[in-house]
Write a protein that holds these residues in place. Structure first.
Motif, PDB file in Angstrom:
ATOM      1  N   ALA A 142      68.733 -39.459  72.455  1.00  0.00           N
ATOM      2  CA  ALA A 142      69.503 -38.519  71.828  1.00  0.00           C
ATOM      3  C   ALA A 142      69.905 -39.502  71.247  1.00  0.00           C
ATOM      4  O   ALA A 142      69.499 -39.907  70.600  1.00  0.00           O
ATOM      5  N   TYR A 143      69.916 -38.632  69.372  1.00  0.00           N
ATOM      6  CA  TYR A 143      70.024 -39.476  68.771  1.00  0.00           C
ATOM      7  C   TYR A 143      70.413 -38.279  67.605  1.00  0.00           C
ATOM      8  O   TYR A 143      70.309 -37.895  67.424  1.00  0.00           O
ATOM      9  N   GLN A 144      71.217 -38.991  66.805  1.00  0.00           N
ATOM     10  CA  GLN A 144      71.886 -39.006  65.214  1.00  0.00           C
ATOM     11  C   GLN A 144      71.271 -38.157  64.106  1.00  0.00           C
ATOM     12  O   GLN A 144      70.263 -38.331  64.559  1.00  0.00           O
ATOM     13  N   GLU A 145      71.664 -37.315  64.159  1.00  0.00           N
ATOM     14  CA  GLU A 145      71.072 -35.681  63.272  1.00  0.00           C
ATOM     15  C   GLU A 145      72.048 -35.409  61.863  1.00  0.00           C
ATOM     16  O   GLU A 145      72.860 -34.662  62.052  1.00  0.00           O
ATOM     17  N   GLY A 146      72.064 -36.105  60.859  1.00  0.00           N
ATOM     18  CA  GLY A 146      72.947 -35.662  60.478  1.00  0.00           C
ATOM     19  C   GLY A 146      74.038 -36.111  59.676  1.00  0.00           C
ATOM     20  O   GLY A 146      74.643 -37.108  60.906  1.00  0.00           O
ATOM     21  N   ALA A 147      75.431 -36.083  59.400  1.00  0.00           N
ATOM     22  CA  ALA A 147      76.545 -36.659  59.363  1.00  0.00           C
ATOM     23  C   ALA A 147      77.667 -36.318  60.663  1.00  0.00           C
ATOM     24  O   ALA A 147      78.012 -37.394  61.585  1.00  0.00           O
ATOM     25  N   SER A 148      77.135 -35.220  61.215  1.00  0.00           N
ATOM     26  CA  SER A 148      77.438 -34.544  62.610  1.00  0.00           C
ATOM     27  C   SER A 148      77.071 -34.497  63.607  1.00  0.00           C
ATOM     28  O   SER A 148      77.709 -34.047  65.292  1.00  0.00           O
ATOM     29  N   GLY A 149      76.113 -34.734  63.717  1.00  0.00           N
ATOM     30  CA  GLY A 149      74.905 -33.198  64.548  1.00  0.00           C
ATOM     31  C   GLY A 149      74.416 -34.657  65.855  1.00  0.00           C
ATOM     32  O   GLY A 149      74.147 -36.061  65.197  1.00  0.00           O
ATOM     33  N   LEU A 150      74.526 -34.393  66.698  1.00  0.00           N
ATOM     34  CA  LEU A 150      73.624 -34.937  68.085  1.00  0.00           C
ATOM     35  C   LEU A 150      72.279 -34.182  68.089  1.00  0.00           C
ATOM     36  O   LEU A 150      72.478 -32.903  68.906  1.00  0.00           O
ATOM     37  N   VAL A 151      71.357 -35.217  68.668  1.00  0.00           N
ATOM     38  CA  VAL A 151      70.035 -33.836  69.361  1.00  0.00           C
ATOM     39  C   VAL A 151      69.623 -34.868  70.393  1.00  0.00           C
ATOM     40  O   VAL A 151      69.348 -36.180  70.505  1.00  0.00           O
ATOM     41  N   LEU A 152      69.440 -34.008  71.215  1.00  0.00           N
ATOM     42  CA  LEU A 152      68.947 -33.652  72.336  1.00  0.00           C
ATOM     43  C   LEU A 152      67.419 -33.759  72.723  1.00  0.00           C
ATOM     44  O   LEU A 152      67.596 -32.542  72.276  1.00  0.00           O
ATOM     45  N   GLU A 153      66.372 -34.657  72.872  1.00  0.00           N
ATOM     46  CA  GLU A 153      65.265 -33.941  73.019  1.00  0.00           C
ATOM     47  C   GLU A 153      64.054 -34.763  74.118  1.00  0.00           C
ATOM     48  O   GLU A 153      64.044 -35.970  74.530  1.00  0.00           O
ATOM     49  N   ILE A 154      63.666 -33.562  74.970  1.00  0.00           N
ATOM     50  CA  ILE A 154      62.082 -34.074  76.481  1.00  0.00           C
ATOM     51  C   ILE A 154      60.934 -34.063  76.078  1.00  0.00           C
ATOM     52  O   ILE A 154      61.497 -33.129  75.096  1.00  0.00           O
ATOM     53  N   GLY A 155      60.444 -34.759  76.294  1.00  0.00           N
ATOM     54  CA  GLY A 155      59.182 -35.178  75.728  1.00  0.00           C
ATOM     55  C   GLY A 155      58.225 -35.608  76.817  1.00  0.00           C
ATOM     56  O   GLY A 155      58.903 -35.703  77.841  1.00  0.00           O
ATOM     57  N   ARG A 156      57.423 -35.930  76.019  1.00  0.00           N
ATOM     58  CA  ARG A 156      56.171 -36.202  77.611  1.00  0.00           C
ATOM     59  C   ARG A 156      56.257 -37.353  77.621  1.00  0.00           C
ATOM     60  O   ARG A 156      56.022 -38.020  76.670  1.00  0.00           O
ATOM     61  N   ARG A 157      56.011 -38.565  78.567  1.00  0.00           N
ATOM     62  CA  ARG A 157      54.904 -39.907  78.964  1.00  0.00           C
ATOM     63  C   ARG A 157      54.580 -39.919  78.715  1.00  0.00           C
ATOM     64  O   ARG A 157      53.923 -38.937  79.072  1.00  0.00           O
ATOM     65  N   GLU A 158      53.058 -41.049  77.833  1.00  0.00           N
ATOM     66  CA  GLU A 158      52.816 -41.453  78.174  1.00  0.00           C
ATOM     67  C   GLU A 158      51.704 -41.060  79.367  1.00  0.00           C
ATOM     68  O   GLU A 158      51.991 -42.268  80.038  1.00  0.00           O
ATOM     69  N   PRO A 159      50.648 -40.521  79.663  1.00  0.00           N
ATOM     70  CA  PRO A 159      50.058 -40.547  81.240  1.00  0.00           C
ATOM     71  C   PRO A 159      49.585 -41.704  81.362  1.00  0.00           C
ATOM     72  O   PRO A 159      48.851 -42.374  80.170  1.00  0.00           O
ATOM     73  N   ALA A 160      49.902 -42.126  82.230  1.00  0.00           N
ATOM     74  CA  ALA A 160      48.814 -43.226  82.637  1.00  0.00           C
ATOM     75  C   ALA A 160      47.085 -43.495  82.293  1.00  0.00           C
ATOM     76  O   ALA A 160      46.858 -44.173  82.129  1.00  0.00           O
ATOM     77  N   PRO A 161      46.569 -42.790  82.192  1.00  0.00           N
ATOM     78  CA  PRO A 161      44.939 -42.813  81.800  1.00  0.00           C
ATOM     79  C   PRO A 161      45.140 -43.090  80.404  1.00  0.00           C
ATOM     80  O   PRO A 161      43.558 -43.497  79.583  1.00  0.00           O
ATOM     81  N   VAL A 162      45.851 -42.744  80.161  1.00  0.00           N
ATOM     82  CA  VAL A 162      45.726 -42.887  78.085  1.00  0.00           C
ATOM     83  C   VAL A 162      45.306 -44.275  77.837  1.00  0.00           C
ATOM     84  O   VAL A 162      44.279 -44.874  77.238  1.00  0.00           O
ATOM     85  N   GLY A 163      45.951 -45.595  78.723  1.00  0.00           N
ATOM     86  CA  GLY A 163      45.580 -46.823  78.221  1.00  0.00           C
ATOM     87  C   GLY A 163      44.266 -47.239  78.243  1.00  0.00           C
ATOM     88  O   GLY A 163      42.753 -47.961  77.204  1.00  0.00           O
ATOM     89  N   PRO A 164      43.375 -46.745  79.480  1.00  0.00           N
ATOM     90  CA  PRO A 164      41.632 -47.571  79.710  1.00  0.00           C
ATOM     91  C   PRO A 164      41.586 -46.078  79.785  1.00  0.00           C
ATOM     92  O   PRO A 164      39.932 -47.025  79.131  1.00  0.00           O
TER      93      PRO A 164
END
Length: 264
Positions: A142-164
């Protein structure tokens, strides 16, 4: 002189294929990422963060990494500027434009919903004021966008196998590159030219991939950093495509030359 040339070739090949291996390992591991929630499930997920607002999906990008928007054949050849791990986004105008209060409500709702809320500003990609949290396979921002807008964003968490997988790919590439490049420079002039030219065209991506992958390990798992990101960027992708083709051509010519010298 010949020994020095062999060492230089080995180091160059190790770095070049080490970076490519890290990129490939990360790409393969991200193939295990789950689908994003559909619109209805996404709304239910973030509605508690803005209880006084009516939500609808503003934009979404479902692929687990891809160009946004899709840019067709030109992007496949030359790359593009917007390449990300997918998201479902909502833009909200908080009542009375009180962004600070709205972010506070969102933060508390995430805590109450058993999300792990980060206190590190670096987790919030490029944003100065906001909140980011993880739960299961998902990340919510959840973050500010512009002077008065609030953005909510759903994304993916990095899968566990990525690092290895990134580490494994890098190690395999380092070994293969060391051996392959040393052998290539002992081949015909054509093989030598193809191998050095391929490594040269890939050099910008090679040099930038290592700090990108280092950042993946230093940053928390909330991020969606692609180990292969620089190979997709505008301009860099063309160099990467050309470099890879030249290395493949060097490999083919080396194999043909070796076959010619095999006893029959």
């Amino acid at each position: 002189m010949r020994q020095r040339r062999g060492w230089l070739a080995g180091i160059t090949g190790a770095l070049t294929l080490g970076a490519l291996g890290a990129a490939l390992g990360g790409w393969l591991a991200w193939g295990t990422a789950p689908d994003l929630p559909d619109d209805r499930a996404a709304i239910a997920l973030v509605q508690p963060l803005v209880p006084a607002s009516r939500l609808s999906v503003d934009r979404r990008h479902d692929p687990a990494f891809g160009y946004d928007p899709p840019e067709g054949a030109a992007a496949l050849l030359f790359g593009g500027d917007d390449y990300n791990g997918g998201y479902v986004a909502f833009r909200v105008d908080p009542p009375s434009q009180n962004l600070t209060g709205a972010l506070g409500i969102a933060r508390q709702a995430l805590i109450d919903g058993n999300w792990t809320v980060s206190t590190r500003p670096a987790d919030l990609a490029g944003q100065l004021d906001g909140v980011v949290a993880v739960r299961g396979d998902l990340v919510v921002q959840a973050y500010q966008e512009g002077a008065s807008g609030l953005v909510l964003e759903i994304g993916r968490r990095e899968p566990a196998p990525v690092g290895p997988m990134v580490a494994l790919g890098a190690l395999a590439g380092l070994a293969l590159g060391w051996l392959g490049m040393r052998r290539a420079v002992e081949g015909t002039p054509l093989t030598v030219v193809l191998a050095w030219a391929g490594a040269g065209f890939l050099a910008p991506c090679t040099l930038l991939t290592f700090p990108i992958t280092a950042m993946m390990y230093a940053a928390p798992a909330t991020g969606t950093v692609a180990s292969w990101d620089i190979y997709t960027a505008f301009g860099f992708r063309f160099l990467a495509n050309l470099g890879i083709l030249l290395l493949l051509a060097a490999t083919v010519t080396a194999l043909i030359e070796r076959r010619r010298h095999l006893p029959r």
